[in-house]
Write a protein that holds these residues in place. Structure first.
Motif, PDB file in Angstrom:
ATOM      1  N   GLY A  97       1.166  -1.491  -0.111  1.00 34.99           N
ATOM      2  CA  GLY A  97       0.292   0.021  -0.130  1.00 34.99           C
ATOM      3  C   GLY A  97       1.039   1.093  -0.019  1.00 34.99           C
ATOM      4  O   GLY A  97       0.726   2.278  -1.593  1.00 34.99           O
ATOM      5  N   ALA A  98       1.832   1.353   1.193  1.00 35.93           N
ATOM      6  CA  ALA A  98       3.131   2.615   1.013  1.00 35.93           C
ATOM      7  C   ALA A  98       3.787   2.432   0.143  1.00 35.93           C
ATOM      8  O   ALA A  98       3.905   3.896  -1.265  1.00 35.93           O
ATOM      9  CB  ALA A  98       3.777   2.483   1.913  1.00 35.93           C
ATOM     10  N   ILE A 101       1.592   4.948  -2.888  1.00 38.94           N
ATOM     11  CA  ILE A 101       0.939   5.195  -2.261  1.00 38.94           C
ATOM     12  C   ILE A 101       2.368   6.788  -3.203  1.00 38.94           C
ATOM     13  O   ILE A 101       2.550   7.936  -3.853  1.00 38.94           O
ATOM     14  CB  ILE A 101       0.756   6.200  -0.994  1.00 38.94           C
ATOM     15  CG1 ILE A 101      -0.820   5.062  -1.084  1.00 38.94           C
ATOM     16  CG2 ILE A 101       0.266   6.968  -0.812  1.00 38.94           C
ATOM     17  CD1 ILE A 101      -2.029   5.203  -0.057  1.00 38.94           C
ATOM     18  N   ARG A 102       3.423   5.879  -2.465  1.00 32.47           N
ATOM     19  CA  ARG A 102       5.034   6.632  -2.855  1.00 32.47           C
ATOM     20  C   ARG A 102       4.852   6.995  -4.673  1.00 32.47           C
ATOM     21  O   ARG A 102       5.350   8.213  -4.854  1.00 32.47           O
ATOM     22  CB  ARG A 102       6.388   5.498  -2.398  1.00 32.47           C
ATOM     23  CG  ARG A 102       6.331   5.830  -1.680  1.00 32.47           C
ATOM     24  CD  ARG A 102       8.097   4.684  -0.723  1.00 32.47           C
ATOM     25  NE  ARG A 102       7.623   3.699  -1.056  1.00 32.47           N
ATOM     26  CZ  ARG A 102       7.940   2.565  -0.171  1.00 32.47           C
ATOM     27  NH1 ARG A 102       7.408   3.451   1.231  1.00 32.47           N
ATOM     28  NH2 ARG A 102       7.996   1.735  -0.164  1.00 32.47           N
ATOM     29  N   GLY A 103       4.627   5.774  -4.725  1.00 28.02           N
ATOM     30  CA  GLY A 103       4.370   6.149  -6.552  1.00 28.02           C
ATOM     31  C   GLY A 103       4.102   6.965  -7.196  1.00 28.02           C
ATOM     32  O   GLY A 103       4.155   7.627  -8.457  1.00 28.02           O
ATOM     33  N   ILE A 104       2.276   7.097  -6.279  1.00 27.53           N
ATOM     34  CA  ILE A 104       1.519   7.869  -6.869  1.00 27.53           C
ATOM     35  C   ILE A 104       1.688   9.374  -6.800  1.00 27.53           C
ATOM     36  O   ILE A 104       2.147  10.079  -7.756  1.00 27.53           O
ATOM     37  CB  ILE A 104       0.395   8.015  -6.295  1.00 27.53           C
ATOM     38  CG1 ILE A 104      -0.547   6.570  -6.591  1.00 27.53           C
ATOM     39  CG2 ILE A 104      -0.772   8.959  -6.573  1.00 27.53           C
ATOM     40  CD1 ILE A 104      -2.233   6.201  -6.407  1.00 27.53           C
ATOM     41  N   PHE A 105       2.936   9.837  -5.737  1.00 26.57           N
ATOM     42  CA  PHE A 105       2.999  10.954  -5.555  1.00 26.57           C
ATOM     43  C   PHE A 105       4.340  11.758  -5.992  1.00 26.57           C
ATOM     44  O   PHE A 105       4.653  12.765  -6.335  1.00 26.57           O
ATOM     45  CB  PHE A 105       3.144  11.362  -3.653  1.00 26.57           C
ATOM     46  CG  PHE A 105       1.805  11.026  -2.629  1.00 26.57           C
ATOM     47  CD1 PHE A 105       1.400  13.007  -2.800  1.00 26.57           C
ATOM     48  CD2 PHE A 105       2.031  10.171  -1.927  1.00 26.57           C
ATOM     49  CE1 PHE A 105       0.291  12.762  -1.889  1.00 26.57           C
ATOM     50  CE2 PHE A 105       0.102  10.587  -1.852  1.00 26.57           C
ATOM     51  CZ  PHE A 105      -0.270  11.561  -1.744  1.00 26.57           C
ATOM     52  N   PHE A 106       4.801  10.663  -6.359  1.00 27.54           N
ATOM     53  CA  PHE A 106       6.080  11.212  -6.957  1.00 27.54           C
ATOM     54  C   PHE A 106       6.201  11.183  -8.450  1.00 27.54           C
ATOM     55  O   PHE A 106       6.845  11.716  -9.670  1.00 27.54           O
ATOM     56  CB  PHE A 106       7.222   9.902  -6.825  1.00 27.54           C
ATOM     57  CG  PHE A 106       8.501   9.862  -8.089  1.00 27.54           C
ATOM     58  CD1 PHE A 106       9.451  11.033  -7.029  1.00 27.54           C
ATOM     59  CD2 PHE A 106       9.203   9.914  -8.652  1.00 27.54           C
ATOM     60  CE1 PHE A 106      10.483  11.063  -7.721  1.00 27.54           C
ATOM     61  CE2 PHE A 106      10.089  10.233  -9.703  1.00 27.54           C
ATOM     62  CZ  PHE A 106      11.085  11.191  -9.329  1.00 27.54           C
ATOM     63  N   SER A 107       4.163  10.313  -9.150  1.00 26.77           N
ATOM     64  CA  SER A 107       3.980  10.609 -10.709  1.00 26.77           C
ATOM     65  C   SER A 107       4.346  11.691 -11.396  1.00 26.77           C
ATOM     66  O   SER A 107       4.915  11.423 -12.818  1.00 26.77           O
ATOM     67  CB  SER A 107       3.397   9.908 -10.770  1.00 26.77           C
ATOM     68  OG  SER A 107       2.058  10.521 -10.321  1.00 26.77           O
ATOM     69  N   SER A 108       3.918  12.662 -10.390  1.00 27.19           N
ATOM     70  CA  SER A 108       4.220  13.950 -11.530  1.00 27.19           C
ATOM     71  C   SER A 108       5.401  14.346 -11.891  1.00 27.19           C
ATOM     72  O   SER A 108       5.919  15.320 -12.376  1.00 27.19           O
ATOM     73  CB  SER A 108       2.944  14.719 -10.417  1.00 27.19           C
ATOM     74  OG  SER A 108       3.582  14.731  -9.585  1.00 27.19           O
ATOM     75  N   ALA A 109       5.855  14.220 -11.093  1.00 29.02           N
ATOM     76  CA  ALA A 109       8.076  14.868 -10.766  1.00 29.02           C
ATOM     77  C   ALA A 109       8.076  14.036 -12.267  1.00 29.02           C
ATOM     78  O   ALA A 109       8.947  14.786 -12.936  1.00 29.02           O
ATOM     79  CB  ALA A 109       8.287  13.673  -9.831  1.00 29.02           C
ATOM     80  N   LEU A 170      11.628  11.436  -2.167  1.00 24.89           N
ATOM     81  CA  LEU A 170      12.242  11.000  -1.718  1.00 24.89           C
ATOM     82  C   LEU A 170      13.179  10.736  -1.358  1.00 24.89           C
ATOM     83  O   LEU A 170      14.395  10.092  -0.453  1.00 24.89           O
ATOM     84  CB  LEU A 170      12.465  10.622  -3.400  1.00 24.89           C
ATOM     85  CG  LEU A 170      11.441   9.567  -3.945  1.00 24.89           C
ATOM     86  CD1 LEU A 170      12.555   8.865  -5.380  1.00 24.89           C
ATOM     87  CD2 LEU A 170      11.285   8.678  -3.268  1.00 24.89           C
TER      88      LEU A 170
END
Lengths: 292, 281, 361
Positions: A97-98, A101-109, A170
């Motif tokens: 799960g974490a 969610i990490r992947g989602i928060f990074f994706s826009s970068a 990150l």
């Protein structure tokens, strides 16, 4: 080892150094020279000393662009840093799960500024944007984010925060991984509360990462350009014109190369001064209480 | 005790905490999903009413149209050439220079290294005008070399490779010297194979940076057939009023992001490792 | 013809001298150990021979050819590094072939030499493994193999046993001794472990303070140390050195210790300097006894080694002395014991540290 043999080592560095001299060092010097001349599209112009700088000081458009730049930087860096830090603290755990969610928060970068502005243009637009649509479902009047002088900088800041969250997060996650587990064990044995543990162990241990994030983000946002150029072209009436957009317009719109160069030098010095001040201030603070 | 400590360190996340995180994540993805939905809609349906994107019918017609538009595919090709060219160039130059700074003795080595490090502090806007002038003199605007070259001057890459190579035991170089290897053989057969983790990290970051760069191609590429995707899409959104519509524009955005998302997903490990390295310095 | 010849080697790092006028000649197929404490310059000397450092002055000759002007790879020298320095990305076979490929040895010849070396070292099954997939001992064999296939005129071993655990170290020591029989080259081993040097070397070169202290076969180094440094560095536990004054004697020196007891040595009186001397006694020359009237000492430590017991004590004057007792010694910490000193095997050292021995030792 003879001297001739020594020089051979330089051969490995030479391809890079040659390009470095041609494409970075020379332009850096040339930029200083240009800023002291009145240069336009048609040839080399003439030497005006600090004339361009004097003109900039009295140019309200440049002044406003600097103020806008500082404002938007202040709107972005503190919330961005805090949100990224809390995300890292919350997501510093094993499990699928974490990770997702990490992947989602990074994706826009990983998106380019063009894509980001393209997306946000149709979120912020009052008539056809996502935010507008959402507003309407509550029965509210959509806000004209990009055409209101007071809303445009917050709108740019919001866009930028959404875009830039990934890397600071990150960096904080990596910083958290470096804190030795035994510090937490010792804290647990001392019955330290979670809050105390955060203030006394986690945050001091993250100090170097925190400084790095703030320095990098400040330097980056002081050069904010694409969001402003693409979303609003600096408008309305210059309310979102940043310093880099100013020099871009002066150089590639009006071809006042000397004038634009002077603006570039001033911005360069500002960024350098801010970065050095931040570094110096945190260095002193760290030294004073013997932090890590 | 370690389990207790681990619990305190990570703090057990309450359902409320998870709820907050998931809500945040939804806010993060909402713009992306919105873009995706818009790209799947017929353009005329969206005129004056983008809310239509929330329901069907959906269609791939905008994507089909992109492949019919030679310019967008040309921009993709340009972006790929520039990004790959810059990545290859940075790896080669940074490895060579890193080896020199990490291992070889030559006059002014320290001074030169410091000068390279100072380059880290020079923002691109401080040199862009003279660079533009220089490339005009060299007749390199609107050309691949013109788009690629400025990206090769990456002080970070040199710094990164130098640091990494300094971590390789010097005994290996010495063993290779006794094995009769030349400087070049040591570099190519011993050092470079051992820097592959660093090479891949540097490659991912260079590629991401080059692919997403807007600043230099905006200034250097003035002919639309030499645009990269970033500049092309910038032009497209500025001319939005005259283009074929919102759905098509968003399909272009999705289309332009696919390669970079693939790179991101494949190379996640390198990105995370590089961050760990940066946090250590 | 001599194998390796060093003449007038000098080296300093900045203002710090590391080697001062080193001269040394190796015989063909000789196994030499450079023995000295860390920082003595022994490793630097090895690296100068290998070509990894350049000497400030002096010459290095190998089998009639001057090599200090040549690149390391052209010297006909192979080296086994302390941490083996195997190329991590290459298999054992590729590691061994690397130097030969650089020297443009033919493929068939490379295969032949690797097969032969692998057979001798019993590493044939490891040839396609990478270093990370091997144990420490296996890595060392591959490192030795990499040196062996080059068929060098001189082997250099840099602390070859220091990274192995105790059991493996003993086995490897035996293997190194066997290997030496099989190779047609001289070997230089750098070590700080005197037991290693004593068991393996034909001759030991003791190095300290930038200089060669003594060169000789192991037992000569042990029984006729050239000076007080060698005397104390070689032998475990170290030789006791007691300040003593020369008293009456006819042919041989007799000395009075701090507590007044007198020791009669077999060291010829002729040539001894006057004044303060030091008496050198190996532990086996000092025995616990019941006889009264010998030297008295107070026990600081009793070390039971099984086949003998070592007694660490100090004399009335405070001087440290190490002696021996039988395995089932009754001596305890803090006891006052009588020590019988065997003056006949004692050594004498002048104020400058130079040693004097009995004529026939």
């Amino acid at each position: 080892m003879t001297a001739a043999r020594d020089w051979r080592g330089l051969l490995f560095a030479l391809p890079f150094l040659a390009l470095y001299a041609l494409i970075l060092i020379f332009p850096l010097m040339r930029g200083v020279w240009l800023s002291l001349n009145q240069v336009d599209l048609f040839g080399d112009g003439h030497f005006v000393g600090f004339g361009n700088y004097a003109r900039l000081l009295h140019d309200p458009v440049f002044g406003t662009s600097l103020v806008n730049t500082f404002e938007v930087t202040l709107m972005i860096v503190p919330p961005l840093t805090v949100i990224a830090l809390f995300l890292a603290l919350a997501l510093n755990r094993a499990g699928k799960g974490a990770a997702i969610i990490r992947g989602i928060f990074f994706s826009s970068a990983v998106l380019s500024v063009t894509i980001v502005t393209l997306i946000w243009r149709f979120i912020l637009a009052p008539d056809a944007g996502l935010l507008g649509e959402a507003w309407k479902t509550f029965g509210w009047q959509p806000l004209p984010f990009l055409s209101d002088e007071h809303l445009v900088l917050p709108a740019l800041a919001l866009t930028t925060i959404w875009w830039s969250l990934g890397f600071p997060m990150l960096l904080f996650l990596a910083g958290l991984q470096q804190i030795p587990e035994d510090m937490y064990e010792a804290a647990a044995l001392d019955h330290s509360s979670r809050w105390t543990t955060f203030w006394r162990i986690t945050l001091p241990s993250l100090r170097r990462t925190l400084v790095l994030v703030v320095m990098l983000q400040t330097a980056a946002q002081l050069q904010l350009f694409g969001q402003s150029q693409l979303l609003t072209a600096g408008g309305p009436s210059g309310a979102s014109r940043t310093a880099v957009l100013f020099l871009f317009e002066a150089a590639f719109g009006r071809w006042e190369l000397g004038y634009a160069s002077a603006a570039a030098e001033i911005l360069f010095l500002i960024i350098l001064a801010v970065t050095i001040t931040q570094y110096w201030a945190t260095g002193r603070a760290t030294g004073a209480d013997g932090g890590r | 005790m370690p389990t207790v400590a681990a619990n305190i360190r990570r703090g057990r996340l309450t359902p409320l905490g998870w709820g907050g995180l998931i809500f945040g994540a939804l806010i993060m993805v909402a713009p992306l999903l919105w873009t995706l939905l818009l790209s799947l809609k017929n353009n005329s349906e969206l005129v004056g009413h983008s809310g239509a994107a929330l329901h069907g019918p959906y269609t791939f017609e905008n994507y089909v149209a992109i492949f019919g538009n030679s310019l967008t595919t040309r921009w993709l090709l340009n972006s790929a050439i520039v990004a790959l060219g810059q990545t290859a160039g940075v790896l080669i130059l940074a490895s060579l220079a890193g080896y020199a700074f990490a291992r070889l003795e030559f006059p002014f080595r320290r001074t030169l290294f410091v000068i390279v490090l100072l380059g880290l502090a020079v923002p691109s806007q401080a040199v862009i005008l003279p660079q533009h002038e220089l490339f005009a003199w060299l007749h390199l605007h609107n050309s691949y070399p013109g788009l690629i070259l400025p990206g090769l001057v990456a002080p970070f890459g040199v710094f990164f490779m130098t640091t990494y190579m300094r971590g390789i035991p010097r005994e290996l170089d010495e063993a290779a010297m006794l094995d009769g290897a030349s400087r070049w053989t040591i570099f190519w057969k011993v050092i470079v194979p051992l820097t592959i983790p660093a090479q891949s990290t540097l490659a991912v970051f260079t590629f991401l940076g080059a692919w997403n760069d807007y600043w230099w191609p905006l200034i250097s590429a003035t002919r639309s057939d030499m645009y990269t995707l970033t500049v092309g899409l910038a032009a497209a959104q500025m001319n939005y009023a005259q283009t074929s519509g919102l759905g098509y524009l968003m399909a272009q955005a999705v289309f332009a992001s696919i390669p970079i998302f693939i790179v991101y997903i494949v190379f996640q490990k390198q990105i995370v490792r590089a961050m760990a390295g940066a946090a250590l310095q | 013809m001599a194998s390796l010849q060093l003449t007038g080697i000098r080296k300093s790092f900045g203002a710090t001298p590391v080697l001062d006028d080193i001269n040394l000649t190796l015989e063909q197929r000789e196994f030499i150990a450079f023995l000295g404490p860390s920082g003595s310059g022994k490793s630097t000397l090895l690296r100068i021979i290998a070509g990894l450092e350049s000497a400030d002055s002096g010459e290095v000759w190998l089998e009639g050819r001057r090599i200090d002007t040549l690149a390391p790879g052209e010297r006909g020298i192979a080296m086994v590094f302390q941490h083996y320095a195997l190329y991590p990305h290459m298999s054992a076979r590729e590691n061994m072939a690397f130097g030969l490929k650089n020297a443009r040895v033919s493929k068939d010849e490379i295969d032949r030499r690797i097969a032969a070396a692998a057979a001798v070292l019993e590493i044939t099954p490891l040839l396609d493994r990478k270093p990370a997939e091997m144990s420490g001992g296996q890595r060392q064999r591959v490192a030795i193999g990499r040196a062996l296939v080059k068929e060098p005129k001189l082997f250099l071993l840099d602390e070859p046993l220091s990274n192995l655990d105790a059991a493996l170290r003993l086995r490897t020591r035996v293997e190194l001794a066997q290997l030496k029989q099989k190779v047609d080259a001289a070997v230089i081993m750098v070590t700080h472990d005197q037991a290693e040097a004593m068991t393996l070397a034909d001759r030991i070169v003791v190095i300290n303070d930038c200089e060669i202290q003594q060169v000789g076969p192991p037992m000569e180094i042990y029984s006729r140390p050239a000076n007080s440094f060698v005397a104390q560095f070689v032998g475990s536990p170290a030789m006791s050195l007691l300040p003593a004054t020369l008293v009456e004697g006819r042919e041989f020196a007799s000395l009075k210790l701090g507590d007044g007891s007198v020791v009669h040595t077999k060291v010829p009186l002729a040539g001894l300097p006057g004044g303060e001397l030091r008496l050198g006694l190996r532990p086996e020359a000092v025995r616990v006894t019941d006889t009264k009237g010998t030297t008295k000492a107070k026990v600081d430590l009793v070390e039971r080694l099984g086949e003998r017991t070592l007694i660490y004590a100090h004399l009335a004057g405070g001087q440290q002395i190490i002696g021996e007792d039988e395995p089932y010694s009754q001596v305890r910490l803090g006891d006052e014991v009588q020590l019988a000193i065997d003056g006949e095997s004692a050594h004498l050292f002048g104020p400058d540290g130079v040693a004097f021995h009995r004529a026939d030792a």
